[in-house]
Scaffold this motif. Structure first.
Motif, PDB file in Angstrom:
ATOM      1  N   LEU A  97      66.886  42.525  19.073  1.00  0.00           N
ATOM      2  CA  LEU A  97      65.699  43.207  18.560  1.00  0.00           C
ATOM      3  C   LEU A  97      64.467  42.314  18.624  1.00  0.00           C
ATOM      4  CD1 LEU A  97      67.250  45.038  15.465  1.00  0.00           C
ATOM      5  CD2 LEU A  97      66.677  46.012  17.700  1.00  0.00           C
ATOM      6  N   VAL A  98      64.633  41.020  18.353  1.00  0.00           N
ATOM      7  CA  VAL A  98      63.507  40.083  18.450  1.00  0.00           C
ATOM      8  C   VAL A  98      62.995  40.027  19.887  1.00  0.00           C
ATOM      9  CG1 VAL A  98      62.895  37.631  18.370  1.00  0.00           C
ATOM     10  CG2 VAL A  98      64.100  38.683  16.449  1.00  0.00           C
ATOM     11  N   CYS A  99      63.923  39.941  20.838  1.00  0.00           N
ATOM     12  CA  CYS A  99      63.509  39.882  22.245  1.00  0.00           C
ATOM     13  C   CYS A  99      62.833  41.175  22.675  1.00  0.00           C
ATOM     14  CB  CYS A  99      64.717  39.601  23.134  1.00  0.00           C
ATOM     15  SG  CYS A  99      65.365  37.916  23.009  1.00  0.00           S
ATOM     16  N   ALA A 100      63.380  42.309  22.238  1.00  0.00           N
ATOM     17  CA  ALA A 100      62.876  43.605  22.696  1.00  0.00           C
ATOM     18  C   ALA A 100      61.575  44.015  22.014  1.00  0.00           C
ATOM     19  CB  ALA A 100      63.938  44.676  22.468  1.00  0.00           C
ATOM     20  N   PHE A 101      61.417  43.677  20.719  1.00  0.00           N
ATOM     21  CA  PHE A 101      60.269  44.186  19.962  1.00  0.00           C
ATOM     22  C   PHE A 101      59.190  43.137  19.689  1.00  0.00           C
ATOM     23  CE2 PHE A 101      63.426  47.429  19.029  1.00  0.00           C
ATOM     24  CZ  PHE A 101      62.663  48.598  19.081  1.00  0.00           C
ATOM     25  N   ILE A 102      59.491  41.865  19.906  1.00  0.00           N
ATOM     26  CA  ILE A 102      58.481  40.827  19.650  1.00  0.00           C
ATOM     27  C   ILE A 102      58.140  40.067  20.934  1.00  0.00           C
ATOM     28  CG2 ILE A 102      57.939  38.730  18.363  1.00  0.00           C
ATOM     29  CD1 ILE A 102      59.722  39.735  16.112  1.00  0.00           C
ATOM     30  N   ILE A 103      59.149  39.433  21.524  1.00  0.00           N
ATOM     31  CA  ILE A 103      58.885  38.635  22.732  1.00  0.00           C
ATOM     32  C   ILE A 103      58.477  39.534  23.891  1.00  0.00           C
ATOM     33  CG2 ILE A 103      59.901  37.100  24.443  1.00  0.00           C
ATOM     34  CD1 ILE A 103      61.627  35.911  22.234  1.00  0.00           C
ATOM     35  N   GLY A 104      59.226  40.590  24.105  1.00  0.00           N
ATOM     36  CA  GLY A 104      58.958  41.487  25.223  1.00  0.00           C
ATOM     37  C   GLY A 104      57.543  42.048  25.225  1.00  0.00           C
ATOM     38  N   PRO A 105      57.123  42.725  24.156  1.00  0.00           N
ATOM     39  CA  PRO A 105      55.763  43.275  24.127  1.00  0.00           C
ATOM     40  C   PRO A 105      54.684  42.203  24.262  1.00  0.00           C
ATOM     41  CG  PRO A 105      57.105  44.246  22.414  1.00  0.00           C
ATOM     42  CD  PRO A 105      57.916  43.128  22.996  1.00  0.00           C
ATOM     43  N   ALA A 106      54.964  40.985  23.807  1.00  0.00           N
ATOM     44  CA  ALA A 106      53.955  39.917  23.855  1.00  0.00           C
ATOM     45  C   ALA A 106      53.711  39.417  25.271  1.00  0.00           C
ATOM     46  CB  ALA A 106      54.381  38.754  22.960  1.00  0.00           C
ATOM     47  N   VAL A 107      54.710  39.499  26.141  1.00  0.00           N
ATOM     48  CA  VAL A 107      54.557  38.884  27.465  1.00  0.00           C
ATOM     49  C   VAL A 107      54.730  39.855  28.628  1.00  0.00           C
ATOM     50  CG1 VAL A 107      55.376  36.679  26.549  1.00  0.00           C
ATOM     51  CG2 VAL A 107      57.002  38.214  27.661  1.00  0.00           C
ATOM     52  N   PRO A 308      65.704  32.635  25.788  1.00  0.00           N
ATOM     53  CA  PRO A 308      64.384  33.262  25.665  1.00  0.00           C
ATOM     54  C   PRO A 308      63.261  32.265  25.386  1.00  0.00           C
ATOM     55  CG  PRO A 308      66.021  34.558  24.493  1.00  0.00           C
ATOM     56  CD  PRO A 308      66.703  33.298  24.912  1.00  0.00           C
ATOM     57  N   PHE A 309      63.551  31.225  24.605  1.00  0.00           N
ATOM     58  CA  PHE A 309      62.498  30.253  24.302  1.00  0.00           C
ATOM     59  C   PHE A 309      62.259  29.293  25.468  1.00  0.00           C
ATOM     60  CE2 PHE A 309      63.044  31.829  20.018  1.00  0.00           C
ATOM     61  CZ  PHE A 309      61.752  31.789  19.526  1.00  0.00           C
ATOM     62  N   ILE A 310      63.280  29.014  26.255  1.00  0.00           N
ATOM     63  CA  ILE A 310      63.051  28.269  27.490  1.00  0.00           C
ATOM     64  C   ILE A 310      62.121  29.070  28.397  1.00  0.00           C
ATOM     65  CG2 ILE A 310      64.120  27.465  29.643  1.00  0.00           C
ATOM     66  CD1 ILE A 310      66.618  26.777  28.004  1.00  0.00           C
ATOM     67  N   GLN A 311      62.401  30.357  28.524  1.00  0.00           N
ATOM     68  CA  GLN A 311      61.578  31.216  29.370  1.00  0.00           C
ATOM     69  C   GLN A 311      60.141  31.307  28.857  1.00  0.00           C
ATOM     70  OE1 GLN A 311      63.263  31.287  32.035  1.00  0.00           O
ATOM     71  NE2 GLN A 311      63.756  33.440  32.383  1.00  0.00           N
ATOM     72  N   LEU A 312      59.992  31.425  27.562  1.00  0.00           N
ATOM     73  CA  LEU A 312      58.646  31.470  26.973  1.00  0.00           C
ATOM     74  C   LEU A 312      57.878  30.189  27.248  1.00  0.00           C
ATOM     75  CD1 LEU A 312      58.916  33.140  23.434  1.00  0.00           C
ATOM     76  CD2 LEU A 312      57.439  33.837  25.328  1.00  0.00           C
ATOM     77  N   ALA A 313      58.545  29.061  27.084  1.00  0.00           N
ATOM     78  CA  ALA A 313      57.883  27.779  27.302  1.00  0.00           C
ATOM     79  C   ALA A 313      57.444  27.634  28.752  1.00  0.00           C
ATOM     80  CB  ALA A 313      58.826  26.630  26.920  1.00  0.00           C
ATOM     81  N   ILE A 314      58.287  28.058  29.672  1.00  0.00           N
ATOM     82  CA  ILE A 314      57.933  27.981  31.094  1.00  0.00           C
ATOM     83  C   ILE A 314      56.767  28.917  31.398  1.00  0.00           C
ATOM     84  CG2 ILE A 314      58.750  28.468  33.430  1.00  0.00           C
ATOM     85  CD1 ILE A 314      61.524  27.556  32.525  1.00  0.00           C
ATOM     86  N   LEU A 315      56.775  30.097  30.782  1.00  0.00           N
ATOM     87  CA  LEU A 315      55.725  31.084  31.048  1.00  0.00           C
ATOM     88  C   LEU A 315      54.356  30.625  30.565  1.00  0.00           C
ATOM     89  CD1 LEU A 315      55.073  34.002  32.045  1.00  0.00           C
ATOM     90  CD2 LEU A 315      55.425  34.732  29.665  1.00  0.00           C
TER      91      LEU A 315
END
Length: 387
Positions: A97-107, A308-315
């Motif tokens: 849910l965190v990935c789908a509703f927070i990380i996903g919409p943010a990026v 997910p946080f590795i991906q966020l950091a790279i992005l």
């Protein structure tokens, strides 16, 4: 002669090194996925480092098989399954849910209306029940590895292992080591036959390769080895010499073999028992956690959130994070620190409260409810963290 069983008894059923082992394996997996996700695929699958993929998650599954066999021998099937579901599903569901509703919409690169109505968004929710989907619409699509959380690949195989254990409980095999050894032998023999006599490319036999030869079969083998180690705990010596021999065999394999060995069933005949012995011996040794990690079992949270946080950091980070040694070090340290904090939140707000509900069917639940600290008994699964 000291045995695994004698050591378990002396430690009142739970080895002092199991928590250290879990968190060490979890952060080793973080490092490995930093390599694979930051465009160091060849390095991660090259000499020496290939062995991380071969060994880390199987060691978790071996530890899981060893630890949950105790509860499988003690509990009813209903209580066992409730126990496993409460340990795995709530934290996994929150992660999804965190990935789908927070990380996903943010990026996401898509308009939010398109993102939330895309079939891929709804498919991602199926991860909660073990139907793995690695992508969210428009999320991380331009990164070296265009996935949200590739580590989720182990979830169906964990469910498979619990299914195997359930059948073993119903049939009584969970208490019969000879039958378990026979089961493992049949599984490995089937794998060798499929590996050598069936074509992996042929569509009609690809399922056989997945079940008996592929990475999932690797995990099932480790899980069964862990079960056998517990069943024979009173016969397996706690020997430094044997531990050193196993470490030597593993080191030799790491240096002499290569990544193709991951798909070799024959190699598992030797290396899975070796890795299982190293795992259980380490867990029954006095390996002390740093004080900062004594507050709970953070390994599951580290595993769930690290990709997910590795991906966020790279992005969002500078380009130097991709394809450079500086990037490897920076990502490992920063992501490791962040996911440890996230894992602590997951433990104290989600996992620990849920575990306390298991008073009827779990010694862990009774201990947490009684406020007895962060030691987790033999029924705790270590496969709560996997590659």
């Amino acid at each position: 002669m000291k045995t695994f069983g004698a050591m378990l008894t002396s430690y009142r059923g739970y080895g002092p090194g199991f928590n250290f082992l879990r968190i060490t394996l979890a952060f080793s997996i973080v490092f490995y996925h930093v390599l694979t996700n930051s465009d160091h695929w060849d390095l991660a699958h090259g000499p020496v480092l290939w062995f991380l993929e071969y060994s880390l998650v199987p060691m978790f599954f071996a530890l899981s098989g060893f630890l949950i066999t105790a509860s499988a021998q003690r509990l009813s099937l209903e209580d066992f399954l409730i126990n496993r579901a409460l340990r795995i599903v709530p934290a996994l569901a929150v992660d999804i849910l965190v990935c789908a509703f927070i990380i996903g919409p943010a990026v996401t690169t898509l308009p939010l209306a398109n993102y939330f109505t895309n079939a891929g968004f709804f498919a991602y929710m199926l991860n909660i029940i073990g139907w793995v989907h690695f992508q969210l619409p428009g999320v991380f699509t331009r990164l070296p590895v265009p996935q949200v959380n590739g580590a989720l690949w182990t979830i169906p195989w964990e469910i498979c292992c619990y299914t195997i254990m359930s059948v073993m409980m119903v049939t009584g095999v969970v208490r019969r080591p000879v039958a378990t050894v026979l089961l493992l032998a049949i599984f490995l023999l089937a794998g060798i036959m499929v590996e050598h006599f069936a074509s992996a490319e042929a569509g009609e036999v690809s399922a056989l390769h997945i079940i008996f030869v592929g990475r999932g079969a690797h995990l099932i083998t480790a899980f069964l080895c862990g079960i056998i180690a517990y069943q024979l705990r009173d016969r397996i010596p706690m020997s430094r010499m044997l531990f050193g021999t196993c470490v030597g065999v593993a080191a030799s394999a790491m240096l002499l073999l290569e990544t193709s060995a991951t798909g070799s069933v024959a190699d598992r005949l030797i290396l899975m028992p070796v890795l299982t012995y190293i795992t259980i011996y380490s867990g029954l040794s006095r390996l002390v956690l740093p004080r900062i990690l004594e507050g709970g079992d953070y390994s599951y949270g580290v595993y769930l959130y690290h990709v997910p946080f590795i991906q966020l950091a790279i992005l969002v980070g500078p380009s130097i994070l991709v394809g450079t040694v500086v990037g490897i070090v920076t990502l490992t340290l920063t992501v490791g620190a962040v996911v440890l904090c996230v894992a602590a939140i997951s433990w104290h707000l989600i996992e620990k409260p849920v575990l306390s509900l298991r008073k009827r069917c779990s010694l862990t639940g009774r201990m947490i409810a009684a406020g007895e600290g962060a030691q987790y008994p033999t029924e705790e699964t270590a496969a709560s963290a996997k590659i």
